[in-house]
Design a protein around this motif. Structure first.
Motif, PDB file in Angstrom:
ATOM      1  N   VAL A  52      -1.470   7.156  53.237  1.00 27.47           N
ATOM      2  CA  VAL A  52      -0.711   6.647  52.096  1.00 27.47           C
ATOM      3  C   VAL A  52       0.741   7.086  52.210  1.00 27.47           C
ATOM      4  CG1 VAL A  52      -0.443   6.676  49.587  1.00 27.47           C
ATOM      5  CG2 VAL A  52      -2.729   6.631  50.601  1.00 27.47           C
ATOM      6  N   GLY A  53       1.658   6.123  52.037  1.00 29.04           N
ATOM      7  CA  GLY A  53       3.080   6.413  52.061  1.00 29.04           C
ATOM      8  C   GLY A  53       3.739   5.937  50.785  1.00 29.04           C
ATOM      9  N   ALA A  54       5.014   6.209  50.652  1.00 27.57           N
ATOM     10  CA  ALA A  54       5.751   5.789  49.460  1.00 27.57           C
ATOM     11  C   ALA A  54       7.233   5.696  49.796  1.00 27.57           C
ATOM     12  CB  ALA A  54       5.537   6.778  48.313  1.00 27.57           C
ATOM     13  N   SER A  55       7.940   4.875  49.042  1.00 26.82           N
ATOM     14  CA  SER A  55       9.390   4.799  49.196  1.00 26.82           C
ATOM     15  C   SER A  55      10.023   6.001  48.505  1.00 26.82           C
ATOM     16  CB  SER A  55       9.922   3.505  48.567  1.00 26.82           C
ATOM     17  OG  SER A  55       9.751   3.531  47.156  1.00 26.82           O
ATOM     18  N   ARG A  56      11.287   6.246  48.810  1.00 24.12           N
ATOM     19  CA  ARG A  56      11.967   7.370  48.167  1.00 24.12           C
ATOM     20  C   ARG A  56      12.058   7.143  46.662  1.00 24.12           C
ATOM     21  NH1 ARG A  56      17.781  10.227  49.735  1.00 24.12           N
ATOM     22  NH2 ARG A  56      17.861  11.560  47.900  1.00 24.12           N
ATOM     23  N   ALA A  57      12.278   5.897  46.261  1.00 24.30           N
ATOM     24  CA  ALA A  57      12.379   5.598  44.834  1.00 24.30           C
ATOM     25  C   ALA A  57      11.086   5.956  44.117  1.00 24.30           C
ATOM     26  CB  ALA A  57      12.716   4.123  44.632  1.00 24.30           C
ATOM     27  N   ALA A  58       9.941   5.664  44.728  1.00 26.12           N
ATOM     28  CA  ALA A  58       8.652   5.977  44.119  1.00 26.12           C
ATOM     29  C   ALA A  58       8.440   7.486  44.036  1.00 26.12           C
ATOM     30  CB  ALA A  58       7.533   5.321  44.915  1.00 26.12           C
ATOM     31  N   VAL A  59       8.856   8.195  45.078  1.00 25.92           N
ATOM     32  CA  VAL A  59       8.718   9.655  45.089  1.00 25.92           C
ATOM     33  C   VAL A  59       9.642  10.277  44.046  1.00 25.92           C
ATOM     34  CG1 VAL A  59       9.114  11.740  46.457  1.00 25.92           C
ATOM     35  CG2 VAL A  59       7.939   9.781  47.479  1.00 25.92           C
ATOM     36  N   ASP A  60      10.896   9.815  44.005  1.00 25.40           N
ATOM     37  CA  ASP A  60      11.857  10.359  43.032  1.00 25.40           C
ATOM     38  C   ASP A  60      11.411  10.112  41.599  1.00 25.40           C
ATOM     39  OD1 ASP A  60      13.437  11.259  45.065  1.00 25.40           O
ATOM     40  OD2 ASP A  60      14.957   9.678  44.899  1.00 25.40           O
ATOM     41  N   ALA A  61      10.697   8.994  41.389  1.00 25.32           N
ATOM     42  CA  ALA A  61      10.227   8.672  40.042  1.00 25.32           C
ATOM     43  C   ALA A  61       8.948   9.414  39.684  1.00 25.32           C
ATOM     44  CB  ALA A  61       9.986   7.163  39.934  1.00 25.32           C
ATOM     45  N   GLY A  62       8.388  10.142  40.649  1.00 29.59           N
ATOM     46  CA  GLY A  62       7.197  10.929  40.378  1.00 29.59           C
ATOM     47  C   GLY A  62       5.894  10.180  40.543  1.00 29.59           C
ATOM     48  N   TYR A  63       5.944   8.996  41.158  1.00 33.13           N
ATOM     49  CA  TYR A  63       4.714   8.227  41.352  1.00 33.13           C
ATOM     50  C   TYR A  63       3.849   8.802  42.475  1.00 33.13           C
ATOM     51  CZ  TYR A  63       7.517   4.646  38.890  1.00 33.13           C
ATOM     52  OH  TYR A  63       8.315   3.964  38.017  1.00 33.13           O
ATOM     53  N   ALA A  64       4.488   9.454  43.426  1.00 31.85           N
ATOM     54  CA  ALA A  64       3.784   9.982  44.598  1.00 31.85           C
ATOM     55  C   ALA A  64       4.418  11.304  45.006  1.00 31.85           C
ATOM     56  CB  ALA A  64       3.855   8.972  45.744  1.00 31.85           C
ATOM     57  N   PRO A  65       3.662  12.191  45.671  1.00 28.94           N
ATOM     58  CA  PRO A  65       4.218  13.481  46.104  1.00 28.94           C
ATOM     59  C   PRO A  65       5.225  13.326  47.239  1.00 28.94           C
ATOM     60  CG  PRO A  65       1.963  13.219  46.895  1.00 28.94           C
ATOM     61  CD  PRO A  65       2.225  12.077  45.958  1.00 28.94           C
TER      62      PRO A  65
END
Length: 309
Positions: free
Chosen positions: A224-237
Motif C-alpha cells: 500500500v502506498g500513498a501520495s504526499r497529500a494523503a500522508v500530510d492529511a493524515g489518511y495514511a502513515p
C-alpha cells in the motif's frame, strides 16, 4: 580495480536492493565485494555470498554496528577504502544517512542516486524530480556512489563468494542508537513489492482510505502506498509515502487511485512497468504517464474492481 558494495539487510535477510546495487557496481568494472555490517550480519553473509558476480563478502558484526549509525559505518568503511576504487550504496534511508559522512571523510564528492554507469568516471542521475537527466564526470580517486535501485535489474543468486571477518569499530561515538518503533505488516515491503496500490487526497479521510484501498491491495497481494497529500492529511502513515520525498518504487503494477499526479509523486513511481490510474478529472497529469487510465468516480470504480477480482 575493485568495488565495495555495502549490503542493505533487514530482519536477517538480504534486501533485493543489494542485488540491484551489485548490478550497478559490476558495470563500473573490476572485482565486486560486499560488506555486510550490523545486526545479524552472520546470518546475512551466506546469502550475500550467493549473489552473482561477487568475489568475496566482508562480514562485520558488533554492538557499535547494531543499527548502522553514520559514525560507526564511516569508521568501518573509510579504512577499507584503501583497497577499493569505489563504494556503491543503495539510495535508501539507511544509505543516505551514512554515505555523505563517508564521502566527507574521504574528501570526495558524493555521486547521488545514479541510474546509469557510463564508465569509471562518468555517471547519469536524475535531477529536478526526474524531469531532467544529468551526466556527471568525477575525477576523484575514490568514488562514493548511491544507486537508485529501480534503474537496475537484480543480480542473480548463483555465486559462491568467500566470507571474511572484519573487525567492527570500537567506538564510543558521539551519537548512539536509542530505540525505534517499527510498523509490522504482513504486506510486501513497499520498495520491493511487485504490485502497489496507492491512494491520494481524493479519498477524503483515513476511514475511506482503509475502506477502498486496503481491500483492493489485499485482493492483489499488493503493498500500500500513498501520495504526499494523503500522508500530510493524515489518511495514511508516513512510511506509505511514494514520491520524491518518500519512497521510490518501480513495481510490475502500480495502481494510482485518486492521485492527481503532481511532479513530486511521479518522481517516485513513473518507472513502474504498468501504471493504472483511476481519477474523475480527465485532465489529471497522472494520465500522461499511465498505461491504462479510467476516468471515473473512485468510490464507484474501486469497489467494482475489487469485486471483479
Amino acid at each position: 580495480m575493485a568495488v565495495l558494495v555495502i549490503a542493505e539487510h533487514h530482519h536477517g535477510g538480504l534486501s533485493d536492493a543489494t542485488h540491484k546495487v551489485v548490478t550497478a557496481a559490476s558495470k563500473f568494472g573490476g572485482d565486486v565485494d560486499i560488506l555486510v555490517a550490523g545486526e545479524n550480519a552472520g546470518a546475512v553473509a551466506p546469502e550475500a555470498a550467493k549473489v552473482s558476480g561477487v568475489r568475496k563478502v566482508l562480514k562485520a558484526e558488533g554492538e557499535t554496528l547494531r543499527k548502522q549509525t553514520a559514525e560507526a559505518m564511516e569508521a568501518l568503511v573509510v579504512p577499507l577504502m584503501a583497497n577499493y576504487d569505489a563504494v556503491f550504496i543503495a539510495a535508501s534511508t539507511t544509505g543516505k544517512n551514512f554515505a555523505p559522512r563517508i564521502a566527507a571523510k574521504l574528501d570526495v564528492m558524493q555521486l547521488s542516486e545514479i541510474v546509469e554507469v557510463v564508465d569509471q568516471s562518468t555517471f547519469v542521475r536524475p535531477i529536478y524530480a526526474g524531469n531532467a537527466i544529468m551526466t556527471v564526470k568525477s575525477a576523484d580517486a575514490k568514488k562514493v556512489i548511491t544507486v537508485r535501485g529501480t534503474a537496475f535489474p537484480a543480480a542473480g543468486n548463483d555465486g559462491s563468494a568467500s566470507i571474511e571477518d572484519v573487525a567492527a569499530p570500537s567506538g564510543p561515538f558521539k551519537s548512539e542508537f536509542v530505540s525505534e518503533e517499527m510498523v509490522k505488516s504482513d504486506r510486501p515491503e513497499l520498495t520491493g513489492a511487485k504490485r502497489v496500490v496507492s491512494g491520494g487526497r481524493a479519498l477524503g479521510s483515513s476511514e475511506k482510505f482503509q475502506e477502498f484501498i486496503i481491500p483492493l491491495a489485499d485482493k492483489l497481494g499488493a503493498a500500500v502506498g500513498a501520495s504526499r497529500a494523503a500522508v500530510d492529511a493524515g489518511y495514511a502513515p508516513n512510511d506509505y509515502q511514494v514520491g520524491q520525498t518518500g519512497k521510490i518504487v518501480a513495481p510490475e503494477l502500480y495502481i494510482a487511485i485518486g492521485i492527481s499526479g503532481a511532479i513530486q509523486h511521479l518522481a517516485g513511481m513513473k518507472d513502474s512497468k504498468i501504471i493504472v490510474a483511476i481519477n474523475k478529472d480527465e485532465e489529471a497529469p497522472i494520465f500522461q504517464v499511465a498505461d491504462y487510465g479510467l476516468v471515473a468516480d473512485l468510490f464507484v470504480a474501486v469497489p467494482e474492481l475489487t469485486a471483479a477480482l
